[in-house]
Scaffold this active site. Structure first.
Site, short mmCIF file in Angstrom:
data_model
loop_
_atom_site.label_atom_id
_atom_site.label_comp_id
_atom_site.label_asym_id
_atom_site.label_seq_id
_atom_site.Cartn_x
_atom_site.Cartn_y
_atom_site.Cartn_z
CB CYS A 319 45.88 56.95 102.38
SG CYS A 319 47.02 56.00 101.35
CD GLU A 353 43.09 57.00 105.41
OE1 GLU A 353 43.11 55.76 105.43
OE2 GLU A 353 44.10 57.70 105.31
#
Length: 361
Positions: A319, A353
């Site tokens: 992330c 992401e």
């Protein structure tokens, strides 16, 4: 054809990720876009009062003040059940002094199955009168409802939603708890799960998963391996994971309550853990062909990186592409990058992401 604003944002994210991965001879990055609206399965709002009126509120940046407030009645990025419920719920809260007195925040958690859990957070103690009003509200809107205040939590039915995610024709079922992490964009999450399973392939060996959470990736990946050892330090996440294993009738997953750092110590025989013995886990019995990691934004610590270098294949979901790039400085000493993907979990934000696969040289 002109590019939409969303396409321009996605292109910029791709360019940023490409620049970060270029030093590691990354292959072509596959892009998995998001719907442009109704994609967020969770949303949290402050309650703002203005001339006795109630509004959902967000900040334009920084602390919430009268100067930077954004007043909302609904929220198009939110999943359709949240977006439709917001104005109706706000009207009902405005109309009932018991429900809106010292109401501070409203949190929504939705599932693709249509369930909606609403948490009302207060700056006051909740009474029997509140419980009666809240029960009527939950029944009226067909929602799950929780009330919270300092050192107090009232759950009217249950504090989780049921979610079903589809991966390559198979349905996986999850308990997703209020105040616990779950992927915020279910549409992109399903794409991530399919990508991870495709990268795993079919294996006769075992999978090690670090930072497994509630089993979001664990369950679909389990069908691609002989056995899975999943590690997680959060007790609440482990509870959800064990419930989800039972819910899906999966019998090849073992769960160890260890941090990534603790697993490294156990694997290298630097320390014995009673938690492993208690769970009946013998690390020597495993033949790990692949390790799957989905670490927090800070990335992976040095000792765990050195551990990962010992495995033939690494699937890494990140992330934070900046900490991913920093970790790749170590991992590419022993492995080469063979796949990369961008998953747009967060449209209209700069967050990226991504996923990469590394194989031992």
């Amino acid at each position: 054809m002109t590019m939409s604003n969303y396409q321009r944002q996605l292109f910029a994210k791709h360019q940023q990720l490409h620049a970060l991965l270029r030093p590691f001879s990354a292959p072509k990055i596959r892009i998995y876009p998001s719907p442009e609206k109704h994609y967020r399965m969770r949303a949290e709002f402050r309650i703002w009062r203005d001339d006795e009126q109630l509004f959902y509120a967000m900040s334009r940046g920084g602390a919430l003040t009268a100067q930077n407030i954004v007043r909302l009645h609904n929220f198009p990025p939110a999943y359709i059940t949240i977006d439709r419920c917001m104005p109706l719920l706000l009207d009902a809260l405005r109309a009932d002094p018991v429900l809106h007195h010292k109401l501070y925040e409203v949190h929504f958690l939705a599932s693709l199955r249509g369930e909606l859990l609403v948490s009302l957070i207060y700056h006051r103690a909740l009474t029997d009168e509140w419980t009666a009003a809240a029960k009527a509200l939950a029944k009226r809107f067909h929602i799950l409802l929780i009330g919270r205040s300092r050192k107090q939590k009232i759950t009217l039915e249950r504090d989780f939603i049921l979610e079903t995610l589809n991966v390559d024709g198979r349905a996986f079922h999850y308990h997703q708890y209020e105040q616990s992490f779950s992927q915020p964009n279910a549409y992109v999450c399903q794409k991530m799960l399919r990508w991870a399973c495709a990268q795993a392939g079919e294996n006769a060996g075992d999978l090690l998963e670090l930072y497994c959470g509630n089993g979001n990736f664990t369950l679909p990946l389990a069908s691609h391996f002989r056995r899975v050892l999943a590690t997680e330090i959060s007790k609440s996440s482990i509870t959800a994971l064990q419930e989800n294993i039972f819910l899906n009738q999966t019998n090849n997953i073992a769960v160890a309550r260890l941090s990534a750092e603790e697993f490294t110590q156990a694997w290298q025989k630097e320390r014995d853990f009673y938690r492993l013995k208690q769970a009946g886990i013998e690390l020597a019995d495993y033949q790990f062909e692949t390790v799957f990691v989905d670490p927090p934004r800070a990335g992976i610590d040095d000792n765990t990186l050195f551990l990962l270098q010992k495995f033939p294949k690494i699937i890494y979901i990140s992330c934070n592409p900046h900490t991913l790039a920093a970790n790749l400085q170590t991992l590419t000493q022993t492995h080469e990058l063979c796949a990369a993907a961008l998953f747009d979990q967060f449209p209209d934000t700069p967050h990226i992401e991504c996923g990469v696969v590394l194989r031992k040289k």
